[in-house]
Design a protein around this motif. Structure first.
Motif, short mmCIF file in Angstrom:
data_model
loop_
_atom_site.label_atom_id
_atom_site.label_comp_id
_atom_site.label_asym_id
_atom_site.label_seq_id
_atom_site.Cartn_x
_atom_site.Cartn_y
_atom_site.Cartn_z
N UNK A 32 -7.53 14.50 7.49
CA UNK A 32 -8.18 13.66 6.49
C UNK A 32 -7.25 12.57 5.98
N UNK A 33 -6.00 12.93 5.66
CA UNK A 33 -5.08 11.91 5.14
C UNK A 33 -4.71 10.91 6.22
N UNK A 34 -4.51 11.38 7.45
CA UNK A 34 -4.18 10.46 8.54
C UNK A 34 -5.33 9.48 8.79
N UNK A 35 -6.56 9.96 8.77
CA UNK A 35 -7.72 9.09 8.97
C UNK A 35 -7.85 8.08 7.84
N UNK A 36 -7.59 8.50 6.63
CA UNK A 36 -7.65 7.62 5.48
C UNK A 36 -6.66 6.46 5.63
N UNK A 37 -5.44 6.77 6.01
CA UNK A 37 -4.42 5.73 6.20
C UNK A 37 -4.80 4.81 7.36
N UNK A 38 -5.26 5.39 8.48
CA UNK A 38 -5.66 4.57 9.64
C UNK A 38 -6.79 3.62 9.30
N UNK A 39 -7.80 4.09 8.57
CA UNK A 39 -8.95 3.24 8.25
C UNK A 39 -8.53 2.08 7.35
N UNK A 87 0.84 -1.19 0.00
CA UNK A 87 0.00 0.00 0.00
C UNK A 87 0.88 1.24 0.00
N UNK A 88 0.73 2.05 -1.04
CA UNK A 88 1.41 3.34 -1.11
C UNK A 88 0.44 4.37 -0.55
N UNK A 89 0.67 4.77 0.68
CA UNK A 89 -0.23 5.68 1.37
C UNK A 89 -0.04 7.10 0.87
N UNK A 90 -1.11 7.91 0.92
CA UNK A 90 -0.92 9.32 0.56
C UNK A 90 0.02 9.97 1.54
N UNK A 95 -6.61 -4.04 6.97
CA UNK A 95 -5.60 -4.92 6.38
C UNK A 95 -4.39 -5.11 7.29
N UNK A 96 -4.61 -5.22 8.57
CA UNK A 96 -3.51 -5.31 9.55
C UNK A 96 -2.48 -6.37 9.24
#
Length: 135
Positions: free
Chosen positions: A116-123, A96-99, A128-129
């Motif tokens: 917003x970007x932090x929440x997107x990555x966390x979700x 996964x290439x995170x923003x 997919x842990x």
């Protein structure tokens, strides 16, 4: 070398849809350009759907802008871009290439863009842990 597939996945339903770029498969050299074009398309489609709610998919496809993204264009938070390579020799792994985690708002960008970007990555990481490598 096998062809790569570029898919768009809805984050809510986790359903795949074909990308507008490279539908028949991509060579590795074509991947970067196709990903940038599809990312631009998805950011613009999400903004257009918010501005013009309730229109047909044909309307959105016809009216989406294609010029390069600007900082004020925001984020696409509802779709993932998936690059798929199937091979009997490849491990079953999602990379996964995170923003980029944006530290500050830029002119025209939402003030809460970092959150917003932090929440997107966390979700995505929660879902997919044990099956993904995040970069």
């Amino acid at each position: 070398m096998r062809k790569l597939k570029l898919l768009v996945q809805d984050m809510q339903s986790q359903q795949d849809e074909p990308s507008a770029f490279g539908g028949d498969g991509l060579e590795l050299e074509e991947l970067g350009d196709a990903v940038m074009k599809e990312m631009t398309r998805q950011v613009r489609l999400e903004a257009l759907r918010q501005e013009q709610n309730g229109k047909s998919e044909e309307f959105y496809a016809k009216n989406v802008r294609t010029e390069p993204l600007e900082p004020s264009d925001g984020l696409c938070t509802k779709k993932l871009l998936v690059v798929e390579l199937n091979s009997p020799k490849a491990p079953n792994l999602d990379v996964v290439d995170c923003p980029g985690l944006v530290a500050a708002a830029a002119k025209g960008r939402p003030e809460n863009v970092a959150a917003q970007t932090a929440q997107l990555v966390r979700s995505y990481a929660k879902k997919h842990r044990s099956s993904a490598l995040f970069v």
